[in-house]
Design a protein around this motif. Sequence first.
Motif, PDB file in Angstrom:
ATOM      1  N   UNK A   1       0.861  -1.189   0.000  1.00 28.49           N
ATOM      2  CA  UNK A   1       0.000   0.000   0.000  1.00 28.49           C
ATOM      3  C   UNK A   1       0.892   1.232   0.000  1.00 28.49           C
ATOM      4  N   UNK A   2       0.410   2.271  -0.607  1.00 28.25           N
ATOM      5  CA  UNK A   2       1.169   3.524  -0.672  1.00 28.25           C
ATOM      6  C   UNK A   2       0.550   4.562   0.285  1.00 28.25           C
ATOM      7  N   UNK A   3       1.309   5.675   0.426  1.00 28.40           N
ATOM      8  CA  UNK A   3       0.839   6.868   1.155  1.00 28.40           C
ATOM      9  C   UNK A   3       0.520   6.583   2.615  1.00 28.40           C
ATOM     10  N   UNK A   4       1.390   6.233   3.478  1.00 32.30           N
ATOM     11  CA  UNK A   4       2.788   5.901   3.170  1.00 32.30           C
ATOM     12  C   UNK A   4       2.907   4.452   2.681  1.00 32.30           C
ATOM     13  N   UNK A   5       4.046   4.141   2.051  1.00 24.62           N
ATOM     14  CA  UNK A   5       4.252   2.784   1.532  1.00 24.62           C
ATOM     15  C   UNK A   5       4.472   1.817   2.685  1.00 24.62           C
ATOM     16  N   UNK A   6       3.718   0.752   2.595  1.00 26.96           N
ATOM     17  CA  UNK A   6       3.875  -0.343   3.555  1.00 26.96           C
ATOM     18  C   UNK A   6       3.853  -1.674   2.805  1.00 26.96           C
ATOM     19  N   UNK A   7       4.611  -2.632   3.285  1.00 26.69           N
ATOM     20  CA  UNK A   7       4.700  -3.974   2.676  1.00 26.69           C
ATOM     21  C   UNK A   7       4.330  -5.001   3.735  1.00 26.69           C
ATOM     22  N   UNK A   8       3.342  -5.822   3.425  1.00 26.21           N
ATOM     23  CA  UNK A   8       2.919  -6.878   4.343  1.00 26.21           C
ATOM     24  C   UNK A   8       3.166  -8.228   3.673  1.00 26.21           C
ATOM     25  N   UNK A   9       3.556  -9.196   4.465  1.00 26.64           N
ATOM     26  CA  UNK A   9       3.831 -10.560   3.960  1.00 26.64           C
ATOM     27  C   UNK A   9       2.695 -11.485   4.422  1.00 26.64           C
TER      28      UNK A   9
END
Length: 811
Positions: free
Chosen positions: A111-119
């Motif tokens: 997800x952006x704004x802010x960028x987040x990365x989930x596994x």
Amino acid sequence: MILVARQGGQGTWSLLLSLLLFAFWEAGSGQLHYSVPEEAKHGTFVGHIAQDLGLELAELVPRLFRVASKSRLDLLEVNLQNGILFVNSRIDREELCGRSAECSIHLEVIVDRPMQVFHVEVEVKDINDNPPVFPATQKNLFISETRALDSHFSLEGASDADIGTNALLTYRLSPNEYFSLKVPTNDEQVKPLELVLKKPLDREVASEVLLVLKATDGGKPELTGMVEILITVLDVNDNAPVFDKAVYHVKLLENARNGTLVIRLNASDLDEGANSHILYFFETDISPNIEATFRIDSDSGEIKVNGKIDFEETKLWKIQIKAIDKGNPPMFGHCTILIEVLDINDNAPELVITSLSLAVREDAPLGTVIALISVTDPDSSANGWVTCTLTPHVPFKLVSTFKNYYSLVLDSTLDRESISHYELVVTARDGGSPSLSATASVSVEVADVNDNAPVFPQPEYTVFVKENNPPGCHIFTVSAQDTDTQENARVSYSLVERRVGERALSSYVSVHAESGKVYALQPLDHEELELLRFQVSARDAGVPPLGSNVTLQVFVLDENDNAPELLAPRAGSMVGAVTEVVSRSLGAGDVVAKVRAVDADSGYNAWLSYELQPAAGSARSPFRVGLYTGEISTTRALDEADVPRQRLLVLVKDHGEPALTATATVLVSLVESNQAPKVSSRALASAVGPEAALVDVNVYLIIAICAVSSLLVLTLLLYTALRCSAPPSEGACGPGKPSLVCSSAVGSWSYSQQRGQRVCSGEGPPKADLMAFSPSVPPSSGSGDGVQQEIFETVSTAILRCISCLLMSLT
């Protein structure tokens, strides 16, 4: 104090901010875990991924929520409207991970704004969708019948593509009395399956043993696989030859001639092949005197006289015999033969026979001299008075011409075909007590005269020939036997020429003059010519020549040389694509169309079956076709998801070898129930009306045929009674076999095509539809038989015409 407090407050806020950032980092770098079974349907729920990640549904689209996969992108998908992770396409665990114990799909949610990365990790659960599979469906083992008990024979087990309990296999062997199955334990998985011999094999009891090995996995429901094990028991030489008797008692006259059969031994061996081939010999320690007096045939077991048999020297012979088979090592059987020698008078009369050198013609007159015989006896008085007698029941007799001189003359007519050679025995007996006698043989050859015509084994032959034969192929061989000899028995063959329809018989077939082989000169067509009837003549080379004829009925057998032909769906319509308008309200099993086809062949070659070809896409068609009816019906209720216009390909195939096919195209248009009531009713009427009318026609046709057939049976019974009550008459030929040849269409009455069959008997034009041949009864001299035969033929012809008219009118 205020400055210190302000500074302390700023440090507290910094610490809280650090803790908050650390908590966000933990949430962003965390990992979610879901599980889903393999082969789950499209749309299957996996998890509330947005809720589990702490994201609001409203911010999924603005923050560019997206899912990335390292392996495949289309297996799982997220619904951005509700934040649910669901199955997007088929998941096959065995394709993804093979036999690995763990199988997971790793996703990255960004997800952006802010960028987040989930596994996100989705574990794929195994289901029992693969049955156990053996390397082959049948395995052949060859085991000697002498194998010891508890012998082990390795077998390759089955494999299962699943894992865990679903791949845990159990084995079961079909019940039998010879073998058991040894399955390795969990600690011995590297060891193969083994058959264990628990009962000795005996080829003489069971030459083959068929076992079925079944493997079952541990899934729910259980899946199974099986393999057939065919065990051939190999023979060994474990049975010795056995004689019918242990001791044989034989009586033999002294002075028996060399070559006289004493006894024929017989021993049997339960083995097979070379192990059962028996040879016969004298025992090795037999006396030389026995070997000089008798001989034994090692193959047949016949013991014959080979030397002088003298009662005064030896009254009882005791011979030890052994039988040896050809096994390795060989086995032996033994028996004893006791030969009792019967005493006869040693001073027998002596006969001297002088025969003529020429053979006696079978038409020789009575009294013809055959041989001269003289008799002498060294004894005197009554012991030297000799009388001669001849073998009884022969066409010869002895005529005394002078003392101790006789002539052998012809006493009755000769027939060389009955007896061509006479072995006459002349017996001279003296008047002593006991009487002494001697015998001598006279061989008389009978010369041939051409008094017998060639004779065929039967007056009529039935030959079956496949159609489309190559020109000049051999279809049959006629053979006539002439009981005469030499030139009188040399037979030549020829056709009895006549017209077959518009053509000569010789344009269809020919016969080799010497061998009697009959050849078809051109390819035959079952649809054009079903029966060809003609005669072959046989003549000998005698003077004058004699001959006879034989009748051949050549039936042309059908071959699958005609492909199915499609019929127009309705009267007046063209053959081609069929268009049907179907309401979407139809339920499962409703008939929407019907494919009709016929085949010009007959029998199995015209038995048609219908198959629905699969569509080009992967979607399953909601229609099916009846295997033998050609009716296209629905497999389920139609719904809005079905394509409104569907193109169905129906493969029509016959049962010939090889099978021939035709393809029918049916275009089905799906409309709403309120849009096609008239079309449906019209289609229903057009489909049901002909079928009902055809069923009525079939019923009337069956009733009519049964009635006419009953009348024909009554006529035959009446004719047989009249023939039996009439006095017997003899003709030049015996009555032939009646033949009834009816052409009938193959298949059901509804869909068979009536065809005119040509049945040619060699005389008159060909006839169509139905044809009968009357029995070939020779014309009788009495008027009663002629009237009876005329009545029978008239009634039979009338009945057959009725059947033909019924067939033509009803079809």
